[in-house]
Structures are given as structure tokens and as C-alpha cells.
Design a protein around this motif. Structure first.
Motif, PDB file in Angstrom:
ATOM      1  N   LYS A 126      41.157  44.552  39.797  1.00 52.62           N
ATOM      2  CA  LYS A 126      40.140  44.728  39.218  1.00 52.62           C
ATOM      3  C   LYS A 126      40.440  44.923  37.783  1.00 52.62           C
ATOM      4  O   LYS A 126      39.845  45.974  37.366  1.00 52.62           O
ATOM      5  N   ILE A 127      41.574  44.520  37.364  1.00 53.11           N
ATOM      6  CA  ILE A 127      42.162  44.884  35.874  1.00 53.11           C
ATOM      7  C   ILE A 127      41.801  43.400  35.045  1.00 53.11           C
ATOM      8  O   ILE A 127      41.430  42.551  35.641  1.00 53.11           O
ATOM      9  N   PHE A 128      41.835  43.658  33.781  1.00 51.60           N
ATOM     10  CA  PHE A 128      41.764  42.503  32.978  1.00 51.60           C
ATOM     11  C   PHE A 128      42.830  42.403  32.006  1.00 51.60           C
ATOM     12  O   PHE A 128      43.387  43.290  31.664  1.00 51.60           O
ATOM     13  N   ILE A 129      43.230  41.109  31.908  1.00 50.63           N
ATOM     14  CA  ILE A 129      44.374  40.812  30.958  1.00 50.63           C
ATOM     15  C   ILE A 129      43.671  40.491  29.670  1.00 50.63           C
ATOM     16  O   ILE A 129      42.688  39.733  29.631  1.00 50.63           O
ATOM     17  N   ASN A 130      44.087  41.251  28.477  1.00 54.25           N
ATOM     18  CA  ASN A 130      43.757  40.851  27.170  1.00 54.25           C
ATOM     19  C   ASN A 130      44.657  40.439  26.118  1.00 54.25           C
ATOM     20  O   ASN A 130      45.860  40.531  26.472  1.00 54.25           O
ATOM     21  N   TYR A 131      44.154  40.253  25.058  1.00 56.05           N
ATOM     22  CA  TYR A 131      44.941  40.028  23.821  1.00 56.05           C
ATOM     23  C   TYR A 131      46.118  40.726  23.521  1.00 56.05           C
ATOM     24  O   TYR A 131      46.947  40.631  23.087  1.00 56.05           O
ATOM     25  N   VAL A 164      39.211  38.138  32.810  1.00 55.91           N
ATOM     26  CA  VAL A 164      38.150  39.183  33.030  1.00 55.91           C
ATOM     27  C   VAL A 164      37.647  39.076  34.430  1.00 55.91           C
ATOM     28  O   VAL A 164      36.920  37.922  34.603  1.00 55.91           O
ATOM     29  N   PRO A 165      37.730  39.896  35.426  1.00 55.73           N
ATOM     30  CA  PRO A 165      37.224  39.725  36.763  1.00 55.73           C
ATOM     31  C   PRO A 165      35.755  39.862  36.603  1.00 55.73           C
ATOM     32  O   PRO A 165      35.114  40.581  35.837  1.00 55.73           O
ATOM     33  N   ILE A 166      35.126  39.020  37.535  1.00 53.98           N
ATOM     34  CA  ILE A 166      33.520  39.100  37.571  1.00 53.98           C
ATOM     35  C   ILE A 166      33.198  39.862  38.825  1.00 53.98           C
ATOM     36  O   ILE A 166      33.744  39.674  39.966  1.00 53.98           O
ATOM     37  N   VAL A 167      32.507  40.983  38.514  1.00 51.73           N
ATOM     38  CA  VAL A 167      32.347  41.946  39.533  1.00 51.73           C
ATOM     39  C   VAL A 167      30.947  42.294  39.922  1.00 51.73           C
ATOM     40  O   VAL A 167      29.904  42.095  38.928  1.00 51.73           O
ATOM     41  N   ALA A 168      30.438  41.968  41.230  1.00 52.90           N
ATOM     42  CA  ALA A 168      28.837  42.117  41.491  1.00 52.90           C
ATOM     43  C   ALA A 168      28.856  43.090  42.820  1.00 52.90           C
ATOM     44  O   ALA A 168      29.596  43.054  43.441  1.00 52.90           O
ATOM     45  N   LYS A 201      36.231  39.284  24.072  1.00 55.84           N
ATOM     46  CA  LYS A 201      34.810  39.786  24.074  1.00 55.84           C
ATOM     47  C   LYS A 201      34.045  38.848  24.669  1.00 55.84           C
ATOM     48  O   LYS A 201      32.912  38.955  25.540  1.00 55.84           O
ATOM     49  N   LEU A 202      34.393  37.395  24.572  1.00 56.45           N
ATOM     50  CA  LEU A 202      33.649  36.421  25.230  1.00 56.45           C
ATOM     51  C   LEU A 202      33.816  36.425  26.516  1.00 56.45           C
ATOM     52  O   LEU A 202      32.712  36.178  27.363  1.00 56.45           O
ATOM     53  N   ALA A 203      35.057  36.628  27.099  1.00 56.29           N
ATOM     54  CA  ALA A 203      35.079  36.518  28.543  1.00 56.29           C
ATOM     55  C   ALA A 203      34.580  37.690  29.266  1.00 56.29           C
ATOM     56  O   ALA A 203      34.066  37.757  30.156  1.00 56.29           O
ATOM     57  N   GLU A 204      34.569  39.040  28.582  1.00 62.43           N
ATOM     58  CA  GLU A 204      34.129  40.369  29.009  1.00 62.43           C
ATOM     59  C   GLU A 204      32.361  39.844  29.027  1.00 62.43           C
ATOM     60  O   GLU A 204      31.712  40.476  30.251  1.00 62.43           O
ATOM     61  N   GLY A 234      35.199  36.722  41.663  1.00 59.76           N
ATOM     62  CA  GLY A 234      35.627  35.734  40.466  1.00 59.76           C
ATOM     63  C   GLY A 234      36.401  36.165  39.438  1.00 59.76           C
ATOM     64  O   GLY A 234      36.230  37.547  39.162  1.00 59.76           O
ATOM     65  N   SER A 235      36.244  35.200  38.496  1.00 58.86           N
ATOM     66  CA  SER A 235      36.994  35.626  36.965  1.00 58.86           C
ATOM     67  C   SER A 235      36.656  34.581  35.963  1.00 58.86           C
ATOM     68  O   SER A 235      36.210  33.551  36.378  1.00 58.86           O
ATOM     69  N   VAL A 236      36.626  35.009  34.767  1.00 60.49           N
ATOM     70  CA  VAL A 236      36.450  34.239  33.624  1.00 60.49           C
ATOM     71  C   VAL A 236      37.796  34.246  32.886  1.00 60.49           C
ATOM     72  O   VAL A 236      38.135  35.460  32.656  1.00 60.49           O
ATOM     73  N   LEU A 237      38.377  33.095  32.453  1.00 58.21           N
ATOM     74  CA  LEU A 237      39.438  33.183  31.642  1.00 58.21           C
ATOM     75  C   LEU A 237      39.372  32.047  30.703  1.00 58.21           C
ATOM     76  O   LEU A 237      38.935  31.265  30.743  1.00 58.21           O
TER      77      LEU A 237
END
Length: 178
Positions: free
Chosen positions: A109-114, A135-139, A163-166, A145-148
Motif C-alpha cells: 500500500k505504498i505509492f511510487i512517485n516522481y 498509486v494503489p486503489i484502496v476501497a 496528482k492525477l494518479a492520486e 488495484g492501481s493507477v499508474l
């Protein structure tokens, strides 16, 4: 359908144990939802349920908008596969199994960023595509899932992609809860 040669009995509570080897191969974890299908000839089929996969056309439209807004390839995944792709050839990634690296990012549940400078391989066995933002999708507290964003030729992602992915992951997570 492929026979495994494994036979299991139903216990007195109606339970069937899915062997560890099959759970590992199919990436079925404790607590994962399974959808049950039946056939007229007596077959009972268990299929991993993907709440993100239910979004179908919506996810495809969303990821297309993300790719156009950022100028980079974008993907939406469920816990196992890439379900929507835009900005790179779809045939290369759509419905491909996610990489172990991406699976680890979602599990943790981490996100990789710029700023991390980290690139994560997107699809299992395909080194051509790396994600600079994940960015993981958490429900309801669970990663679904994730957005990348995909970075090519040593491109570096910016705060815009983060920011778009978040925003996308947050929206999709809320959408799946309610």
C-alpha cells in the motif's frame, strides 16, 4: 478448462480446500472474493472476483483521459491484471498479468512517485514498460488495484502525474465503496 488431477472432498460444513499450489499460481490470497459459476452439466467454477474489472468501459474511458491529460501512457489494474490501457499499444499490456514488483507495491500500500526515482515493471515478463508513478486503489481498507503512468526512454514523471494518479485512485476507490 484444464484438469489438475487434484480431487478434494466437501466437508460437513460444505467447504472445499483449494490446494496451496493452485492458490499460489492463481494468486489467490486469504480473504480474496471468489465468484461461483455453475454449468448445466454439473460443473462448478470458482473465478477470482475483480471489483475493478466490473468497471470495464468506464475504466477504459478514464485511463484514456489520464493519458491525454499527461501525455504519458496510463494503466488501471486490478490485483492481478491490467484492465485498461491508453497511450501505449493496448495489445502489449491489456489483460496481461501484473509484475511481481507492481504486486509488491500494491501489497505494501505504498505509492511510487516522481521523487522516489523508482521505476516499477508493469507487466510480468515484459520489461519494455515501466511505471514512474503508481498509486494503489484502496476501497474499504483493501487494495483492489492501481493507477499508474508509464515512462518511456528514461522520462521522469512530474508532480502532475502523481496528482492525477492520486485523484484517479481516490475516486475509483470511493466509487467501488459506494
Amino acid at each position: 478448462m484444464k484438469a489438475t488431477g487434484i480431487v478434494r472432498r466437501i466437508d460437513d460444513l460444505g467447504r472445499v480446500v483449494i490446494p496451496k499450489e493452485i492458490r499460489r499460481t492463481m494468486r489467490i490470497r486469504e480473504g480474496d472474493p471468489l465468484e461461483i459459476y455453475t454449468e448445466k452439466d454439473g460443473e462448478v467454477i470458482f473465478k477470482k472476483y475483480s471489483p475493478i474489472g466490473e468497471l470495464g468501459d468506464f475504466a477504459a474511458d478514464y485511463v484514456e483521459t489520464l493519458a491525454k491529460a499527461s501525455g504519458h501512457g496510463a494503466c488501471i489494474t486490478d490485483r492481478d491484471n491490467i484492465i485498461a490501457v491508453s497511450g501505449v499499444p493496448k495489445k502489449d499490456l491489456i489483460e496481461k498479468r501484473i509484475s511481481p514488483d507492481l504486486d509488491k507495491v500494491m501489497n505494501d500500500k505504498i505509492f511510487i512517485n516522481y521523487q522516489s526515482g523508482q521505476n516499477v515493471t508493469v507487466a510480468d515478463g515484459i520489461d519494455k514498460y515501466n511505471a514512474g508513478v503508481v498509486v494503489p486503489i484502496v476501497a474499504e481498507g483493501d487494495t483492489i488495484g492501481s493507477v499508474l503512468f508509464i515512462m518511456k526512454n528514461n522520462e521522469q514523471p512530474s508532480e502532475v502525474e502523481e496528482k492525477l494518479a492520486e485523484s484517479a485512485a481516490g475516486f475509483l476507490g470511493k466509487h467501488m465503496e459506494g
